[in-house]
Write a protein that holds these residues in place. Sequence first.
Motif, PDB file in Angstrom:
ATOM      1  N   LEU A 172       1.020  -0.974  -0.173  1.00  0.00           N
ATOM      2  CA  LEU A 172      -0.236   0.164   0.410  1.00  0.00           C
ATOM      3  C   LEU A 172       1.093   1.380  -0.355  1.00  0.00           C
ATOM      4  CD1 LEU A 172      -2.779  -0.364   2.636  1.00  0.00           C
ATOM      5  CD2 LEU A 172      -3.409  -0.608   0.308  1.00  0.00           C
ATOM      6  N   GLY A 173       1.865   1.470   0.508  1.00  0.00           N
ATOM      7  CA  GLY A 173       2.926   1.960   0.816  1.00  0.00           C
ATOM      8  C   GLY A 173       3.941   2.457  -0.289  1.00  0.00           C
ATOM      9  N   ASP A 174       4.015   1.327  -1.424  1.00  0.00           N
ATOM     10  CA  ASP A 174       4.639   1.478  -2.023  1.00  0.00           C
ATOM     11  C   ASP A 174       3.073   2.357  -3.644  1.00  0.00           C
ATOM     12  OD1 ASP A 174       6.755   0.298  -1.491  1.00  0.00           O
ATOM     13  OD2 ASP A 174       6.556  -1.703  -2.308  1.00  0.00           O
ATOM     14  N   TYR A 175       2.493   1.680  -3.601  1.00  0.00           N
ATOM     15  CA  TYR A 175       1.475   1.777  -4.052  1.00  0.00           C
ATOM     16  C   TYR A 175       0.821   3.411  -3.913  1.00  0.00           C
ATOM     17  CZ  TYR A 175       0.106  -2.163  -6.502  1.00  0.00           C
ATOM     18  OH  TYR A 175      -0.347  -2.757  -7.443  1.00  0.00           O
ATOM     19  N   HIS A 176       1.016   4.232  -3.164  1.00  0.00           N
ATOM     20  CA  HIS A 176       1.295   5.310  -2.428  1.00  0.00           C
ATOM     21  C   HIS A 176       2.186   6.268  -3.516  1.00  0.00           C
ATOM     22  CE1 HIS A 176      -2.805   4.156  -0.555  1.00  0.00           C
ATOM     23  NE2 HIS A 176      -3.384   5.147  -0.911  1.00  0.00           N
ATOM     24  N   TYR A 177       3.496   5.838  -2.935  1.00  0.00           N
ATOM     25  CA  TYR A 177       4.704   6.280  -3.873  1.00  0.00           C
ATOM     26  C   TYR A 177       5.200   6.591  -4.886  1.00  0.00           C
ATOM     27  CZ  TYR A 177       9.768   7.285  -3.003  1.00  0.00           C
ATOM     28  OH  TYR A 177      10.698   7.671  -3.088  1.00  0.00           O
ATOM     29  N   TYR A 178       4.939   5.505  -5.484  1.00  0.00           N
ATOM     30  CA  TYR A 178       5.301   4.953  -6.728  1.00  0.00           C
ATOM     31  C   TYR A 178       3.880   6.069  -7.945  1.00  0.00           C
ATOM     32  CZ  TYR A 178       9.281   3.137  -5.475  1.00  0.00           C
ATOM     33  OH  TYR A 178       9.909   2.962  -5.280  1.00  0.00           O
ATOM     34  N   GLY A 179       2.721   6.472  -6.757  1.00  0.00           N
ATOM     35  CA  GLY A 179       1.517   6.720  -7.865  1.00  0.00           C
ATOM     36  C   GLY A 179       0.810   5.338  -8.513  1.00  0.00           C
ATOM     37  N   LEU A 180       0.736   4.287  -7.764  1.00  0.00           N
ATOM     38  CA  LEU A 180      -0.124   2.950  -8.351  1.00  0.00           C
ATOM     39  C   LEU A 180      -1.628   2.716  -8.069  1.00  0.00           C
ATOM     40  CD1 LEU A 180       3.140   0.589  -8.634  1.00  0.00           C
ATOM     41  CD2 LEU A 180       2.930   2.137 -10.608  1.00  0.00           C
ATOM     42  N   GLY A 181      -2.150   3.260  -9.494  1.00  0.00           N
ATOM     43  CA  GLY A 181      -3.939   2.780  -9.060  1.00  0.00           C
ATOM     44  C   GLY A 181      -4.355   4.342  -8.567  1.00  0.00           C
ATOM     45  N   THR A 182      -3.168   5.021  -7.805  1.00  0.00           N
ATOM     46  CA  THR A 182      -3.771   6.614  -7.118  1.00  0.00           C
ATOM     47  C   THR A 182      -3.395   7.284  -7.307  1.00  0.00           C
ATOM     48  OG1 THR A 182      -4.674   6.766  -4.865  1.00  0.00           O
ATOM     49  CG2 THR A 182      -2.724   5.090  -5.102  1.00  0.00           C
ATOM     50  N   PRO A 183      -3.312   8.230  -7.047  1.00  0.00           N
ATOM     51  CA  PRO A 183      -2.043   9.547  -7.283  1.00  0.00           C
ATOM     52  C   PRO A 183      -1.034   9.849  -6.454  1.00  0.00           C
ATOM     53  CG  PRO A 183      -4.393  10.407  -6.872  1.00  0.00           C
ATOM     54  CD  PRO A 183      -4.569   9.247  -6.432  1.00  0.00           C
ATOM     55  N   VAL A 184       0.564  10.087  -6.490  1.00  0.00           N
ATOM     56  CA  VAL A 184       1.570  10.169  -5.442  1.00  0.00           C
ATOM     57  C   VAL A 184       1.070  11.094  -3.956  1.00  0.00           C
ATOM     58  CG1 VAL A 184       3.375  10.828  -5.300  1.00  0.00           C
ATOM     59  CG2 VAL A 184       3.121   9.609  -7.294  1.00  0.00           C
ATOM     60  N   ASP A 185       1.111   9.905  -3.639  1.00  0.00           N
ATOM     61  CA  ASP A 185       1.059  10.863  -1.861  1.00  0.00           C
ATOM     62  C   ASP A 185       1.880  10.465  -0.643  1.00  0.00           C
ATOM     63  OD1 ASP A 185       0.121  11.470   0.948  1.00  0.00           O
ATOM     64  OD2 ASP A 185      -1.920  10.941   0.033  1.00  0.00           O
ATOM     65  N   TYR A 186       2.883  10.937  -0.487  1.00  0.00           N
ATOM     66  CA  TYR A 186       3.939  10.455  -0.115  1.00  0.00           C
ATOM     67  C   TYR A 186       4.015  10.434   1.526  1.00  0.00           C
ATOM     68  CZ  TYR A 186       6.499  11.767  -4.166  1.00  0.00           C
ATOM     69  OH  TYR A 186       7.997  11.872  -5.072  1.00  0.00           O
ATOM     70  N   GLU A 187       3.084  11.962   2.161  1.00  0.00           N
ATOM     71  CA  GLU A 187       2.018  11.317   3.598  1.00  0.00           C
ATOM     72  C   GLU A 187       1.558  10.077   3.495  1.00  0.00           C
ATOM     73  OE1 GLU A 187       0.322  14.900   4.350  1.00  0.00           O
ATOM     74  OE2 GLU A 187       2.004  16.256   4.310  1.00  0.00           O
ATOM     75  N   THR A 188       0.618  10.114   2.820  1.00  0.00           N
ATOM     76  CA  THR A 188       0.271   8.136   3.194  1.00  0.00           C
ATOM     77  C   THR A 188       0.856   7.410   2.977  1.00  0.00           C
ATOM     78  OG1 THR A 188      -1.782   9.577   2.119  1.00  0.00           O
ATOM     79  CG2 THR A 188      -2.006   6.809   1.905  1.00  0.00           C
ATOM     80  N   ALA A 189       1.918   7.217   1.886  1.00  0.00           N
ATOM     81  CA  ALA A 189       3.088   6.264   1.936  1.00  0.00           C
ATOM     82  C   ALA A 189       3.508   6.228   2.742  1.00  0.00           C
ATOM     83  CB  ALA A 189       3.750   7.123   1.041  1.00  0.00           C
ATOM     84  N   ALA A 190       4.219   6.991   3.412  1.00  0.00           N
ATOM     85  CA  ALA A 190       4.751   6.802   4.567  1.00  0.00           C
ATOM     86  C   ALA A 190       3.429   6.902   6.094  1.00  0.00           C
ATOM     87  CB  ALA A 190       5.115   8.593   5.496  1.00  0.00           C
ATOM     88  N   SER A 191       2.546   6.650   6.323  1.00  0.00           N
ATOM     89  CA  SER A 191       1.564   6.241   7.543  1.00  0.00           C
ATOM     90  C   SER A 191       1.764   4.814   7.085  1.00  0.00           C
ATOM     91  CB  SER A 191       0.080   6.782   7.475  1.00  0.00           C
ATOM     92  OG  SER A 191      -0.220   7.006   5.798  1.00  0.00           O
ATOM     93  N   HIS A 192       1.088   4.190   5.815  1.00  0.00           N
ATOM     94  CA  HIS A 192       1.511   2.702   5.811  1.00  0.00           C
ATOM     95  C   HIS A 192       2.822   2.416   5.986  1.00  0.00           C
ATOM     96  CE1 HIS A 192      -2.869   2.472   3.746  1.00  0.00           C
ATOM     97  NE2 HIS A 192      -2.157   3.433   2.917  1.00  0.00           N
ATOM     98  N   TYR A 193       3.821   2.978   6.002  1.00  0.00           N
ATOM     99  CA  TYR A 193       5.093   1.766   6.184  1.00  0.00           C
ATOM    100  C   TYR A 193       5.399   1.927   7.497  1.00  0.00           C
ATOM    101  CZ  TYR A 193       6.533   2.348   1.264  1.00  0.00           C
ATOM    102  OH  TYR A 193       6.917   2.231  -0.395  1.00  0.00           O
ATOM    103  N   ARG A 194       4.925   3.259   8.294  1.00  0.00           N
ATOM    104  CA  ARG A 194       4.818   3.023  10.069  1.00  0.00           C
ATOM    105  C   ARG A 194       4.009   2.094  10.848  1.00  0.00           C
ATOM    106  NH1 ARG A 194       4.104   8.110   9.852  1.00  0.00           N
ATOM    107  NH2 ARG A 194       5.947   8.628  10.806  1.00  0.00           N
ATOM    108  N   LEU A 195       2.344   1.575   9.807  1.00  0.00           N
ATOM    109  CA  LEU A 195       2.089   1.000  10.276  1.00  0.00           C
ATOM    110  C   LEU A 195       2.875  -0.271  10.340  1.00  0.00           C
ATOM    111  CD1 LEU A 195      -1.579   1.520   9.309  1.00  0.00           C
ATOM    112  CD2 LEU A 195      -0.840   1.735  11.770  1.00  0.00           C
ATOM    113  N   ALA A 196       3.142  -0.460   9.203  1.00  0.00           N
ATOM    114  CA  ALA A 196       4.074  -2.085   8.602  1.00  0.00           C
ATOM    115  C   ALA A 196       5.419  -2.039   9.991  1.00  0.00           C
ATOM    116  CB  ALA A 196       4.188  -2.181   7.829  1.00  0.00           C
ATOM    117  N   SER A 197       5.680  -0.822  10.000  1.00  0.00           N
ATOM    118  CA  SER A 197       7.354  -0.770  10.750  1.00  0.00           C
ATOM    119  C   SER A 197       6.760  -0.620  12.448  1.00  0.00           C
ATOM    120  CB  SER A 197       8.145   0.441  10.393  1.00  0.00           C
ATOM    121  OG  SER A 197       8.831   0.352  11.939  1.00  0.00           O
ATOM    122  N   GLU A 198       5.781  -0.021  13.113  1.00  0.00           N
ATOM    123  CA  GLU A 198       5.620  -0.638  14.116  1.00  0.00           C
ATOM    124  C   GLU A 198       4.389  -1.743  14.968  1.00  0.00           C
ATOM    125  OE1 GLU A 198       3.863   3.287  14.631  1.00  0.00           O
ATOM    126  OE2 GLU A 198       5.680   4.715  15.071  1.00  0.00           O
TER     127      GLU A 198
END
Length: 714
Positions: free
Chosen positions: A576-602
């Motif tokens: 999910l983070g990758d899709y928002h980071y690269y804009g795959l099937g959705t507009p590029v959104d670095y903040e949303t990408a970071a939130s998904h990465y943070r969820l997977a990390s924490e």
Amino acid sequence: MCHKLLIFALVCLICCEFSDESLQGPTKSKRDEEEKSDDSDETSPLRVVPAPDLSKDRDRRKGDTNVNDEISDAVDLFMLDQAKVIQKMVQEIGLKNFMLEEPEELPLEDLPPPPELPAHEPTPEEIEAKTIYDTATAILNKTRPDKKHAYQLLAEAAKKGNPEAKALVAWAKLFGNPLEQDLETAKEIFRSLAEGGHPEGHTGLGFLYASGLSVNVSQAKALVHYTFGAIGGNTWAQMVLGYKYWSGITVAPSCEKALDFYRQVADKVSQGVSFGGGAAIQRIRLLDELENGYSSGILDNDLIEYYQLLAEKGDIQAQVGLGQLHYQGGRGVDLDYQKAMHYFTQAANAGNAIAMAYLGKIYLDGSDEVKADNDTAFKYFKKASDLNNPVGLSGLGLMYLYGRGVEKDYTKAYKYFLAAADQGWVDGQLQLGNMYFSGLGVRKDYKLANKYFSLASQSGHVLAYYNLGQMHAQGTGMLRSCPTAVELFKNVAERGRWGEILMQAHSDYTEGRFNEAFVQYALLAELGYEVAQSNAAFLLDRNEVPMFTIQESLARALLYWGRAAAQGYSAAQVKLGDYHYYGLGTPVDYETAASHYRLASEQQHNAQAMFNLGYMHEQGLGMAKDVHLAKRCYDLAAETSTDAKVPVALALFKLNLMFSLDSLKESHLSSLLDFNEMFGSNWDLYLITTLTAILAAIVYFRRPQAPAVIHIFL
């Protein structure tokens, strides 16, 4: 004049009261507008509901009323049509005026008997179709069914009008197994069944509208069809609604409604569990299989042949292992009690207690291949228990508990179960829980029942999950917990026989039948299987589903990754983070990408997510630029996974280099240090690639060299 006006108003009021329009729908213009909107819905482009983020469900649902309005409109229209049908029936029978009048209160003994509905006499063709259908289902219920012959019979019964046969043929056409895939034919069959009120037809149409296969996506219509399928008792429709109410997909979340639907399915699954537990279901995630080098739980044919060779040479461990594989099925091995008996008998004759115990289980359960024989089962269980084997001890306990070939004796049953449970055997733990729960031979003790059910659930026994679910749902011996009960019943529901579709979908995928594999994964994804959701997303992510375009595949993949991530799959959260980071099937959104990465990390301690967070901190993408936090994330990734050590080392080298260069930017050399202007914005990726190549070259040239061969010529 006033009196005339008063009389005229009274007459108008009476006319309105006794008007024939007792049930009114929308006006003609409004109906025309609704019909036009309905027609436009049939040709509307694909709409994909965004993937749910359960951590933000409450805030999201406050503003999300479009889907609920659409569902409400669809339900209102459907109920209006049903009301008109009922009104017409009432008028034809001549009871309308009777309903409008005030009924007289009559004593119960004076009430007329209810009218007897004439029984439907089946025609000879219907009787023949039912006979053919019963023959086909008997073949399908065998341990090793001949599906090709069974579906030939089902197709014949369907042509003669049998609705149950039509439903099975429609699902086979939809899945492409064992019949050739034909989505249009399946849709037409489902539609005709739904028009006749058949729950399978409603469930099939609900799936088609929910997934957008051969029709435009309409979650409102899907919900209506699923609801009528569930009311008709369809198990899959009940599972779908249970999952929807549990996760809040297209409906407002409701734990109690989810519990009601999942409990109905769990009741059916628990009733079909035999003493042996049934066939094993292998859950294979295609993404994990790819990343691990295709080292899944499926056994290679060469390995099986090797074990067979050892078994024929008298290797007892190989004989027991092959016997268990054929007894439980799974891992690429078909369920086959005859082969299981062959290997177990060889090992039992050599004195192996495990083989003796499993022979007892085969004879206790019985099947279409092996006739149940309590005396033979008791003999093998007794031999195994004399060798203190827990499976044999538990088997004897079952025979005394249920009086199978022996007189019921709860005291002996308790003794054998306790001896088996003390050795950690799951069946002994489960049956001890049953005895304490029901007070069979012991005093009722819900705490001890909960203890033994919990121990059995740790080994994955489906009935242990079911019993714990009942206790949590009713608050028996503990505080009532609806969420816990739903989780347990969901686990039970996903262990139904339809779980075999997972293995069939994987088999189709390995054979390159991607459309067929996707449809099966998509159905199981609707039922709430996280593995199926991630596998459907995997196929779409790799653009391996020919029926969809690339953009359509990415939009659908985002939906399935979101549902899999909501159920705790960390790799899906990273995707999910990758899709928002690269804009795959959705507009590029670095903040949303970071939130998904943070969820997977924490929450799930995913090393890839930690590494990605480090890079985003380093570059200041979607968050404040912070070199120290970047280093911390890189270090955590290296600590979490050994596979991340080399990439982290390179990233830290580059980070330290950049930190040193930043300190020189205030000097007169600052103009020479603007790498973004000199090499472009992705220069750091080029640097890491170069360093990786240098490291690989160093490792290659420093590898141990083979000793030189000295040729001596005589």
